[in-house]
Design a protein around this motif. Sequence first.
Motif, PDB file in Angstrom:
ATOM      1  N   VAL A 163      -3.852   3.071  -4.304  1.00 40.34           N
ATOM      2  CA  VAL A 163      -5.303   2.926  -4.287  1.00 40.34           C
ATOM      3  C   VAL A 163      -5.904   3.803  -5.387  1.00 40.34           C
ATOM      4  CG1 VAL A 163      -7.375   3.264  -2.905  1.00 40.34           C
ATOM      5  CG2 VAL A 163      -5.281   2.472  -1.813  1.00 40.34           C
ATOM      6  N   THR A 164      -6.801   3.204  -6.178  1.00 37.90           N
ATOM      7  CA  THR A 164      -7.485   3.926  -7.241  1.00 37.90           C
ATOM      8  C   THR A 164      -8.990   3.846  -7.014  1.00 37.90           C
ATOM      9  OG1 THR A 164      -5.732   3.305  -8.786  1.00 37.90           O
ATOM     10  CG2 THR A 164      -7.796   4.094  -9.745  1.00 37.90           C
TER      11      THR A 164
ATOM     12  N   LEU B 184     -15.934   2.186  -3.768  1.00 35.48           N
ATOM     13  CA  LEU B 184     -15.164   1.003  -4.112  1.00 35.48           C
ATOM     14  C   LEU B 184     -13.826   1.455  -4.684  1.00 35.48           C
ATOM     15  CD1 LEU B 184     -15.144  -2.111  -4.459  1.00 35.48           C
ATOM     16  CD2 LEU B 184     -16.088  -1.729  -6.744  1.00 35.48           C
ATOM     17  N   TYR B 185     -12.737   0.886  -4.165  1.00 34.82           N
ATOM     18  CA  TYR B 185     -11.381   1.211  -4.613  1.00 34.82           C
ATOM     19  C   TYR B 185     -10.674  -0.063  -5.054  1.00 34.82           C
ATOM     20  CZ  TYR B 185     -12.179   5.379  -1.721  1.00 34.82           C
ATOM     21  OH  TYR B 185     -12.700   6.515  -1.159  1.00 34.82           O
ATOM     22  N   ARG B 186      -9.757   0.063  -5.999  1.00 38.14           N
ATOM     23  CA  ARG B 186      -8.914  -1.053  -6.412  1.00 38.14           C
ATOM     24  C   ARG B 186      -7.487  -0.745  -5.975  1.00 38.14           C
ATOM     25  NH1 ARG B 186      -9.373  -5.359 -10.571  1.00 38.14           N
ATOM     26  NH2 ARG B 186      -7.307  -6.240 -10.530  1.00 38.14           N
TER      27      ARG B 186
ATOM     28  N   HIS C 164      -2.453  -4.393  -5.371  1.00 43.31           N
ATOM     29  CA  HIS C 164      -2.215  -5.743  -4.840  1.00 43.31           C
ATOM     30  C   HIS C 164      -3.237  -6.729  -5.383  1.00 43.31           C
ATOM     31  CE1 HIS C 164      -0.137  -3.954  -1.013  1.00 43.31           C
ATOM     32  NE2 HIS C 164       0.502  -3.681  -2.131  1.00 43.31           N
ATOM     33  N   ASP C 165      -3.960  -6.329  -6.423  1.00 43.34           N
ATOM     34  CA  ASP C 165      -5.025  -7.141  -7.027  1.00 43.34           C
ATOM     35  C   ASP C 165      -6.135  -7.418  -6.013  1.00 43.34           C
ATOM     36  OD1 ASP C 165      -6.175  -8.307  -9.277  1.00 43.34           O
ATOM     37  OD2 ASP C 165      -5.420 -10.300  -8.757  1.00 43.34           O
ATOM     38  N   THR C 166      -6.475  -6.390  -5.232  1.00 41.99           N
ATOM     39  CA  THR C 166      -7.557  -6.469  -4.250  1.00 41.99           C
ATOM     40  C   THR C 166      -8.423  -5.213  -4.358  1.00 41.99           C
ATOM     41  OG1 THR C 166      -6.211  -5.402  -2.537  1.00 41.99           O
ATOM     42  CG2 THR C 166      -6.178  -7.819  -2.603  1.00 41.99           C
ATOM     43  N   TYR C 167      -9.535  -5.225  -3.636  1.00 39.46           N
ATOM     44  CA  TYR C 167     -10.427  -4.070  -3.560  1.00 39.46           C
ATOM     45  C   TYR C 167     -10.562  -3.631  -2.115  1.00 39.46           C
ATOM     46  CZ  TYR C 167     -11.901  -4.781  -8.377  1.00 39.46           C
ATOM     47  OH  TYR C 167     -11.920  -4.890  -9.740  1.00 39.46           O
ATOM     48  N   LEU C 168     -10.782  -2.355  -1.914  1.00 37.33           N
ATOM     49  CA  LEU C 168     -11.128  -1.796  -0.612  1.00 37.33           C
ATOM     50  C   LEU C 168     -12.541  -1.258  -0.728  1.00 37.33           C
ATOM     51  CD1 LEU C 168      -7.898   0.302   0.102  1.00 37.33           C
ATOM     52  CD2 LEU C 168      -8.402  -2.037   0.809  1.00 37.33           C
ATOM     53  N   VAL C 169     -13.329  -1.459   0.323  1.00 38.69           N
ATOM     54  CA  VAL C 169     -14.708  -0.990   0.318  1.00 38.69           C
ATOM     55  C   VAL C 169     -14.893  -0.040   1.485  1.00 38.69           C
ATOM     56  CG1 VAL C 169     -17.134  -1.660   0.470  1.00 38.69           C
ATOM     57  CG2 VAL C 169     -15.505  -3.155  -0.699  1.00 38.69           C
ATOM     58  N   GLN C 170     -15.333   1.159   1.170  1.00 36.72           N
ATOM     59  CA  GLN C 170     -15.686   2.145   2.189  1.00 36.72           C
ATOM     60  C   GLN C 170     -17.197   2.088   2.335  1.00 36.72           C
ATOM     61  OE1 GLN C 170     -14.432   6.161   1.247  1.00 36.72           O
ATOM     62  NE2 GLN C 170     -16.273   6.989   2.197  1.00 36.72           N
TER      63      GLN C 170
ATOM     64  N   GLY D 265     -22.584  -4.437 -11.335  1.00 37.11           N
ATOM     65  CA  GLY D 265     -21.937  -4.014 -12.571  1.00 37.11           C
ATOM     66  C   GLY D 265     -20.529  -3.479 -12.382  1.00 37.11           C
ATOM     67  N   ALA D 266     -19.993  -3.572 -11.180  1.00 44.73           N
ATOM     68  CA  ALA D 266     -18.618  -3.117 -10.947  1.00 44.73           C
ATOM     69  C   ALA D 266     -17.653  -4.096 -11.616  1.00 44.73           C
ATOM     70  CB  ALA D 266     -18.341  -3.025  -9.453  1.00 44.73           C
ATOM     71  N   PRO D 267     -16.473  -3.602 -11.983  1.00 42.95           N
ATOM     72  CA  PRO D 267     -15.497  -4.485 -12.642  1.00 42.95           C
ATOM     73  C   PRO D 267     -15.015  -5.602 -11.744  1.00 42.95           C
ATOM     74  CG  PRO D 267     -14.541  -2.333 -12.172  1.00 42.95           C
ATOM     75  CD  PRO D 267     -15.972  -2.279 -11.776  1.00 42.95           C
TER      76      PRO D 267
END
Length: 63
Positions: free
Chosen positions: A3-4, A19-21, A24-30, A61-63
Amino acid sequence: MKVTRVRGACDPEPDCPTLYRTNHDTYLVQGYVVTDPQVLAELNVPAGESVVEVPAKLVEGAP
């Protein structure tokens, strides 16, 4: 899973919606857990999923 951290809503503070990437080519949202039964019923959230609320500036504007 690796997780980045991508960005936080109140950078540089770490304790806010973030927001984390993943690798696994997915995002995690806290974010803030949505508990309003009316909203959850309207969204028809299936078992195994949940809903969080985040400030618009976190995803604009997030990637």
